[in-house]
Design a protein around this motif. Structure first.
Motif, short mmCIF file in Angstrom:
data_model
loop_
_atom_site.label_atom_id
_atom_site.label_comp_id
_atom_site.label_asym_id
_atom_site.label_seq_id
_atom_site.Cartn_x
_atom_site.Cartn_y
_atom_site.Cartn_z
N LEU A 79 0.83 -1.20 0.00
CA LEU A 79 0.00 0.00 0.00
C LEU A 79 0.87 1.26 0.00
O LEU A 79 0.62 2.22 -0.73
CB LEU A 79 -0.88 -0.04 1.24
N ALA A 80 1.93 1.23 0.81
CA ALA A 80 2.86 2.37 0.88
C ALA A 80 3.59 2.56 -0.45
O ALA A 80 3.76 3.69 -0.91
CB ALA A 80 3.87 2.15 2.02
N ALA A 81 3.97 1.44 -1.07
CA ALA A 81 4.64 1.52 -2.38
C ALA A 81 3.71 2.15 -3.41
O ALA A 81 4.14 2.97 -4.23
CB ALA A 81 5.09 0.14 -2.83
N GLY A 82 2.45 1.78 -3.34
CA GLY A 82 1.47 2.37 -4.25
C GLY A 82 1.35 3.87 -4.05
O GLY A 82 1.22 4.63 -5.01
N GLU A 83 1.43 4.28 -2.81
CA GLU A 83 1.38 5.71 -2.49
C GLU A 83 2.60 6.44 -3.05
O GLU A 83 2.48 7.54 -3.60
CB GLU A 83 1.28 5.89 -0.96
N LEU A 84 3.78 5.83 -2.95
CA LEU A 84 4.99 6.44 -3.53
C LEU A 84 4.86 6.54 -5.04
O LEU A 84 5.24 7.55 -5.64
CB LEU A 84 6.24 5.65 -3.16
N ARG A 85 4.34 5.49 -5.64
CA ARG A 85 4.17 5.51 -7.11
C ARG A 85 3.24 6.63 -7.51
O ARG A 85 3.50 7.38 -8.46
CB ARG A 85 3.61 4.15 -7.58
N ARG A 86 2.17 6.78 -6.73
CA ARG A 86 1.21 7.86 -7.01
C ARG A 86 1.86 9.23 -6.86
O ARG A 86 1.63 10.14 -7.65
CB ARG A 86 0.03 7.72 -6.05
N LYS A 87 2.69 9.37 -5.81
CA LYS A 87 3.31 10.67 -5.53
C LYS A 87 4.45 11.02 -6.48
O LYS A 87 4.58 12.16 -6.92
CB LYS A 87 3.89 10.68 -4.09
N TYR A 88 5.30 10.03 -6.75
CA TYR A 88 6.56 10.32 -7.44
C TYR A 88 6.73 9.62 -8.77
O TYR A 88 7.67 9.90 -9.51
CB TYR A 88 7.75 9.92 -6.56
N GLY A 89 5.83 8.65 -9.07
CA GLY A 89 6.03 7.84 -10.26
C GLY A 89 6.02 8.64 -11.54
O GLY A 89 5.28 9.63 -11.66
N LYS A 90 6.85 8.23 -12.49
CA LYS A 90 6.84 8.85 -13.82
C LYS A 90 5.50 8.54 -14.46
O LYS A 90 4.99 7.44 -14.34
CB LYS A 90 7.97 8.29 -14.68
N ASP A 91 4.99 9.49 -15.20
CA ASP A 91 3.67 9.40 -15.85
C ASP A 91 2.70 8.50 -15.07
O ASP A 91 2.10 7.59 -15.63
CB ASP A 91 3.75 8.96 -17.31
N SER A 92 2.60 8.79 -13.77
CA SER A 92 1.77 7.95 -12.93
C SER A 92 0.29 8.07 -13.30
O SER A 92 -0.47 7.11 -13.17
CB SER A 92 1.97 8.29 -11.46
N ASP A 116 9.99 -0.57 -9.00
CA ASP A 116 9.47 -1.35 -7.88
C ASP A 116 9.63 -0.54 -6.59
O ASP A 116 10.65 -0.61 -5.91
CB ASP A 116 10.24 -2.67 -7.75
N TRP A 117 8.59 0.21 -6.27
CA TRP A 117 8.67 1.11 -5.11
C TRP A 117 8.72 0.36 -3.79
O TRP A 117 9.08 0.93 -2.77
CB TRP A 117 7.50 2.09 -5.13
N GLU A 118 8.36 -0.90 -3.79
CA GLU A 118 8.41 -1.66 -2.52
C GLU A 118 9.83 -1.73 -1.97
O GLU A 118 10.03 -1.82 -0.76
CB GLU A 118 7.87 -3.09 -2.72
N GLN A 119 10.81 -1.67 -2.87
CA GLN A 119 12.21 -1.70 -2.41
C GLN A 119 12.61 -0.42 -1.70
O GLN A 119 13.66 -0.36 -1.06
CB GLN A 119 13.14 -1.92 -3.61
N LYS A 214 15.76 14.42 -3.79
CA LYS A 214 15.38 14.85 -5.14
C LYS A 214 15.81 13.84 -6.19
O LYS A 214 15.06 13.54 -7.12
CB LYS A 214 15.99 16.22 -5.45
N GLU A 215 17.02 13.30 -6.02
CA GLU A 215 17.51 12.34 -7.01
C GLU A 215 16.83 10.99 -6.86
O GLU A 215 16.48 10.35 -7.84
CB GLU A 215 19.03 12.19 -6.89
N TRP A 216 16.64 10.58 -5.61
CA TRP A 216 16.00 9.28 -5.33
C TRP A 216 14.60 9.20 -5.95
O TRP A 216 14.26 8.22 -6.58
CB TRP A 216 15.94 9.08 -3.82
N LYS A 217 13.81 10.26 -5.76
CA LYS A 217 12.42 10.17 -6.23
C LYS A 217 12.32 10.26 -7.76
O LYS A 217 11.36 9.79 -8.34
CB LYS A 217 11.54 11.22 -5.56
N LYS A 218 13.36 10.83 -8.38
CA LYS A 218 13.34 10.97 -9.85
C LYS A 218 13.86 9.73 -10.57
O LYS A 218 13.65 9.58 -11.77
CB LYS A 218 14.20 12.17 -10.26
N LEU A 219 14.57 8.89 -9.86
CA LEU A 219 15.26 7.73 -10.47
C LEU A 219 14.46 7.03 -11.55
O LEU A 219 13.31 6.72 -11.38
CB LEU A 219 15.58 6.70 -9.38
#
Ligand code: 5GP
Ligand code: ZN
Length: 219
Positions: A79-92, A116-119, A214-219
């Protein structure tokens, strides 16, 4: 007292809005940490009355209970990974539209998964918790937050003071059972991402954490 603050969520989870209580079921309440130490910081509270007042090291000696907690943290990690994907994912937005469109009877394995945001989620407990009710931290690895204000805040999530849930059950002679003796909270700072050392220069570390975020979320 103030150390009992997490008890209220277990007592009446249904009285909170979703920005506080993420979900609750018969056995667990998942909440947002009120003083997040990362850009996403959740807590999993087991409701079991026989366990909620125990130190995690003792509570997790019960193999059946430990398995239950591990299983629930896997759900919360997703669920948390999904939230990160929503927040930071490319073309989410595009990704979500595609998933919605295919949600009728799709083979989800064949969808492009992207990062794989779970990592990027860590799950564990503090060797010396400050709050009395048993809780498991589920947070993004970034350690980027205005609320991360003190040296011990950083080190409590970035040294063996933080014990990953996967490491349980702990061996009897595990050194993390003696966190004070090991002096984890007083250690020099090391960047979680690049390993750079910052001695005891907290302000410098904080600046660096912003760059890494900044770099981590853009990876
Ligand atoms: P500990 O150091 O005990 O493992 O972590 C306790 C966590 O609970 C901390 O991250 C702290 O920010 C959080 N916390 C403390 N009081 C409250 C509260 O009243 N509500 C919520 N949601 N979190 C809290
Ligand atoms: Zn770094």
């Amino acid at each position: 007292g103030v150390r009992d603050g997490l008890g209220a969520y277990i007592a009446k989870p249904e009285t909170y809005t979703p920005d506080v209580v993420v979900y609750h079921n018969d056995d667990f309440v998942a909440i947002h940490d009120m003083f997040p130490k990362s850009s996403l910081h959740l807590l999993l509270l087991p409701c079991d009355q026989t366990k909620t007042r125990m130190h995690p090291f003792d509570a997790f000696e019960d193999a059946e209970f430990l398995e239950k907690v591990k299983t629930e943290t896997r759900t919360l990690r997703k669920l948390a990974a999904g939230e990160l994907r929503r927040k930071y994912g490319k073309d989410s937005a595009q990704e979500q539209t595609r998933q919605a469109a295919l949600s009728a009877d799709p083979p989800p394995d064949e969808l492009p998964q992207g990062r794989d945001w779970e990592q990027d989620i860590v799950v564990g407990v503090h060797a010396v918790p400050s709050m009395n009710h048993l809780h498991v931290h589920v947070l993004s690895v970034d350690r980027y937050s205005e609320r991360l204000k003190h040296r011990k805040h950083y080190n409590s999530f970035s040294t063996p003071f933080f014990v990953p849930i996967e490491d349980f059950p702990l061996a009897e002679d595990d050194v993390r059972r003696n966190p004070t003796k090991e002096g984890y909270l007083k250690r020099d700072f090391t960047c979680w991402r690049c390993g750079r050392e910052f001695g005891n220069r907290f302000a410098e570390l904080k600046q660096h954490l912003e760059q890494e975020f900044k770099e981590w979320k853009k990876l």
